[in-house]
Motif scaffolding. Structure first.
Motif, PDB file in Angstrom:
ATOM      1  N   GLN A 404       0.846  -1.051  -0.007  1.00  0.00           N
ATOM      2  CA  GLN A 404      -0.108   0.045  -0.068  1.00  0.00           C
ATOM      3  C   GLN A 404       1.106   1.077  -0.150  1.00  0.00           C
ATOM      4  O   GLN A 404       0.390   2.217   0.106  1.00  0.00           O
ATOM      5  N   LEU A 405       2.149   1.111  -0.001  1.00  0.00           N
ATOM      6  CA  LEU A 405       3.082   2.238   0.087  1.00  0.00           C
ATOM      7  C   LEU A 405       3.651   2.566  -1.190  1.00  0.00           C
ATOM      8  O   LEU A 405       3.770   1.717  -1.885  1.00  0.00           O
ATOM      9  N   ASP A 406       3.917   3.906  -1.330  1.00  0.00           N
ATOM     10  CA  ASP A 406       4.384   4.261  -2.657  1.00  0.00           C
ATOM     11  C   ASP A 406       5.806   4.814  -2.155  1.00  0.00           C
ATOM     12  O   ASP A 406       6.219   5.242  -0.971  1.00  0.00           O
ATOM     13  N   TRP A 407       6.727   4.982  -3.264  1.00  0.00           N
ATOM     14  CA  TRP A 407       7.986   5.539  -2.984  1.00  0.00           C
ATOM     15  C   TRP A 407       8.198   6.861  -2.296  1.00  0.00           C
ATOM     16  O   TRP A 407       8.949   7.272  -1.329  1.00  0.00           O
ATOM     17  N   LEU A 544       7.860  -1.434  -5.622  1.00  0.00           N
ATOM     18  CA  LEU A 544       8.063   0.257  -5.795  1.00  0.00           C
ATOM     19  C   LEU A 544       8.451   0.577  -7.277  1.00  0.00           C
ATOM     20  O   LEU A 544       8.378   1.807  -7.748  1.00  0.00           O
ATOM     21  N   ILE A 545       8.785  -0.279  -8.075  1.00  0.00           N
ATOM     22  CA  ILE A 545       9.312  -0.048  -9.494  1.00  0.00           C
ATOM     23  C   ILE A 545       8.106   1.139 -10.417  1.00  0.00           C
ATOM     24  O   ILE A 545       8.567   2.135 -10.856  1.00  0.00           O
ATOM     25  N   ASP A 546       6.768   0.889 -10.066  1.00  0.00           N
ATOM     26  CA  ASP A 546       5.974   1.648 -10.663  1.00  0.00           C
ATOM     27  C   ASP A 546       5.804   3.093 -10.073  1.00  0.00           C
ATOM     28  O   ASP A 546       5.536   4.018 -11.000  1.00  0.00           O
ATOM     29  N   SER A 547       6.021   3.397  -8.807  1.00  0.00           N
ATOM     30  CA  SER A 547       5.712   4.564  -8.282  1.00  0.00           C
ATOM     31  C   SER A 547       7.126   5.371  -7.900  1.00  0.00           C
ATOM     32  O   SER A 547       7.117   6.562  -7.508  1.00  0.00           O
ATOM     33  N   CYS A 548       8.298   4.632  -8.216  1.00  0.00           N
ATOM     34  CA  CYS A 548       9.552   5.437  -7.783  1.00  0.00           C
ATOM     35  C   CYS A 548      10.119   6.106  -8.783  1.00  0.00           C
ATOM     36  O   CYS A 548       9.797   5.937 -10.018  1.00  0.00           O
TER      37      CYS A 548
END
Length: 626
Positions: A404-407, A544-548
């Motif tokens: 549920q966390l983003d970068w 994290l790939i999509d949000s970082c």
């Protein structure tokens, strides 16, 4: 220990803490030699203590010499003369050094240290030669009371030159004790120094027939000898040269000890024991130097008991080495977190005192705020602001919550931890080393703001102090720097190392020690290998790939590797880290091989023993420095 014995020409210990060396035939060397001659000539003439400085600007050398107050002027002069000669050979060309003898100690430094007490007690090899006592449990209890009395004598108004000796009878044996402080520090600093030494002395030598702790500001020692014609089966303690109030306190403590022992046999109810224990706790509190805690609230124990539903398991938030944390709700609806320290834990009481004094002085948005404390018998509670989003370890290592966390949220947490550490190291009135930074000690408020917590292991440094040394290595495996785990040396760079480990864990989603068990090498070694192979992106958690931001996360990996480098001097400071987090990766230095890169890991076996194991070897060695 030869408290009343003959003078020895051999030093007990020498210590050269600062790595820098001065140039031969330099102005600094000339000033140092002149300083040592002043100390040698003037210490005995000044009554046994002398401090001075020689030179100007960067070539200034500060020095101090102290003799035991019970030795003759001739012994003092000879001892300081030997020390001034020997220190040059034992610490060649060092800009900072100290040497201890049986009857004197001598210290010099490039930095002004007069009137500054920063405890970093040392253990001379003499301690290792002392045999064990025949009844360790009983002796430990006697020694504790004896040392408390001895320390109170040194801090009393009648103390001569902050020095005291005492004897105590324990059955057919006698305990000799000695305590002293340098004359430049205050009475309060003297007592604080000796109490720190007492904790270390009990930790290393409470079952031995002798023990010494040597510090730059104080010394504490004891030795046991037999008494002719002894043999009483009952426990007898006789303290000489003790003021009446101190004697009453000691006698009361011993009567209470016998009462409680007898009470257990007769099955006296727990409430009466708590009342007696409360009295003892209040007495022990009175032995501490009072700190200005006007901003803290002393909260009634019964109110906390109600707030936590009698410390029910349903209110439990977590458990650590020195106690359990519960959620509570006060009558006004305010949510709190209550740290309930383990009962009958001397070490726990020290951590309690340490945490109250430290956190009362600290105010920063990235530090957990202490609201108050509570004392009731053997119950010792710390009351904090409640952190609704638990701790960082729960968030980043739980697969469901991590998904549920983003970068951006994680990056803000990294920045918050860094700023909290920077405040502790450089921006607060005190200079504080946390010593136990790990994800479970980073809590998160309702806005996911990271706040550093749990200061029970923290140490205060003087503003000019860079390192300290301890035999009591405390902390958590996987987050301890190599110099601290193996040599007991800690500094701001120890916290930087811990920060680097946490940063790599946040990015990878892997616990460093768990990674070791699963893959045979540490997370640090894994990240370092991928860095060298140009595959750094493989360190990143796929979630994290999509949000970082790829550039940002790769920069953070590089910063993490810089923070966990083998040697402390190669690691950045936290102010450097803050700048790096906002810099271009191309401007960052290249990291070198990290510590524990071959799979070595510090393993905590219990509260009192810490060992280092090597995955690629069969040896296991104790980490306590010798």
């Amino acid at each position: 220990m030869s408290i009343n014995g003959s003078c020895s020409d051999d030093p007990l210990l020498s210590f050269c803490p600062y790595p820098a060396i001065y140039t031969q035939n330099s102005t600094f060397e000339s000033n140092l030699k002149l300083l040592l001659s002043y100390l040698s000539s003037n210490t005995s003439l000044s009554g046994g203590f002398y401090n001075t400085s020689v030179g100007n600007d960067t070539n200034t050398v500060y020095g101090l010499a102290l003799c035991r107050a019970d030795v003759t002027s001739e012994i003092c002069q000879n001892c300081v003369k030997n020390a001034s000669q020997e220190i040059l050979s034992l610490c060649p060309q060092k800009e900072d050094a100290v040497i201890w003898y049986e009857y004197c100690q001598l210290r010099y430094s490039y930095a002004r240290f007069f009137s500054l007490m920063v405890y970093a007690g040392k253990f001379p090899p003499w301690n290792d030669l002392q045999p064990n006592v025949t009844n360790p449990n009983k002796f430990s209890q006697i020694l504790n009371g004896f040392l408390n009395v001895l320390i109170s004598q040194v801090g009393s108004n009648s103390s001569v030159h902050m020095f005291a000796t005492s004897d105590a009878r324990a059955g057919s044996s006698k305990i000799h004790g000695l305590a002293q402080c340098t004359w430049d520090i205050s009475s309060g600093d003297c007592k604080n120094c000796l109490r720190n030494a007492m904790v270390d002395l009990e930790g290393c030598c409470s079952t031995h027939q002798g023990g010494k702790v040597l510090d730059t500001s104080c010394d504490l020692m004891f030795q046991v000898s037999s008494v002719k014609g002894g043999g009483h089966r009952r426990l007898i303690i006789i303290i000489t040269s003790v003021s009446l109030p101190v004697l009453v306190l000691l006698a009361g403590s011993y009567v209470y000890y016998l009462w409680r022992k007898k009470g257990r046999r007769r099955g006296l109810d727990e409430e009466k024991l708590r009342e007696k224990s409360k009295s003892q706790w209040e007495k022990s509190m009175s032995l501490w130097d009072e700190t200005d805690s006007s901003e803290l609230s002393l909260i009634e124990f019964d109110a906390i008991k109600i707030a936590t539903n009698n410390f029910s398991d349903t209110n439990k938030l977590g458990q650590g080495g020195f106690g359990t944390v519960y959620k509570g709700i006060l009558p006004d609806g305010k949510e709190i977190a209550v740290k309930r320290l383990s009962r009958r834990s001397w070490q726990g009481l020290e951590e309690f005192k340490n945490e109250v004094i430290l956190i009362a002085e600290l105010q920063h948005r990235n530090l957990v705020r202490l609201l108050g404390y509570s004392i009731e018998g053997e119950e010792n509670l710390l009351i904090y602001e409640f952190m609704p989003n638990s701790s960082l370890d729960v968030l980043i290592f739980d697969p469901v919550r991590r998904a549920q966390l983003d970068w951006r949220t994680l990056y803000n947490m990294v920045d918050g931890i860094a700023r909290g550490l920077l405040y502790l190291h450089e921006d607060s009135r005190l200079k504080i080393i946390h010593r136990d930074l790990k994800p479970s000690n980073v809590l998160l408020d309702e806005r996911m703001t990271a706040k550093i917590s749990d200061f029970g292991m923290a140490r205060i440094f003087g503003q000019d102090q860079n390192t300290a040394n301890t035999k009591r290595v405390v902390g958590t495996y996987g987050y301890m720097s190599p110099e601290y785990a193996m040599e007991g040396i800690f500094s701001v760079k120890s916290d930087v190392f811990s920060f680097g480990v946490i940063l790599l864990e946040i990015i990878s989603g892997k616990r460093s020690n768990t990674y070791l068990k699963e893959h045979g090498h540490t997370l640090l070694a894994y990240a370092w290998r991928l860095w060298n192979e140009g595959k750094t992106s493989e360190v990143i958690d796929p979630l994290l790939i999509d949000s970082c931001s790829r550039t940002e996360v790769l920069r953070c990996i590089q910063i993490g590797l810089l923070c966990v480098q083998q040697y402390p001097e190669d690691r950045p400071t936290m102010s450097d880290v803050i700048v790096m987090l906002e810099s271009d990766s191309r401007d960052l230095p290249q990291p070198t091989e990290p510590a524990f890169s071959l799979g070595r890991v510090v393993v905590q076996t219990d509260e009192s023993s810490t060992v280092i194991c090597s995955v690629n070897a069969v040896n296991v060695s104790n980490v306590a420095p010798r």
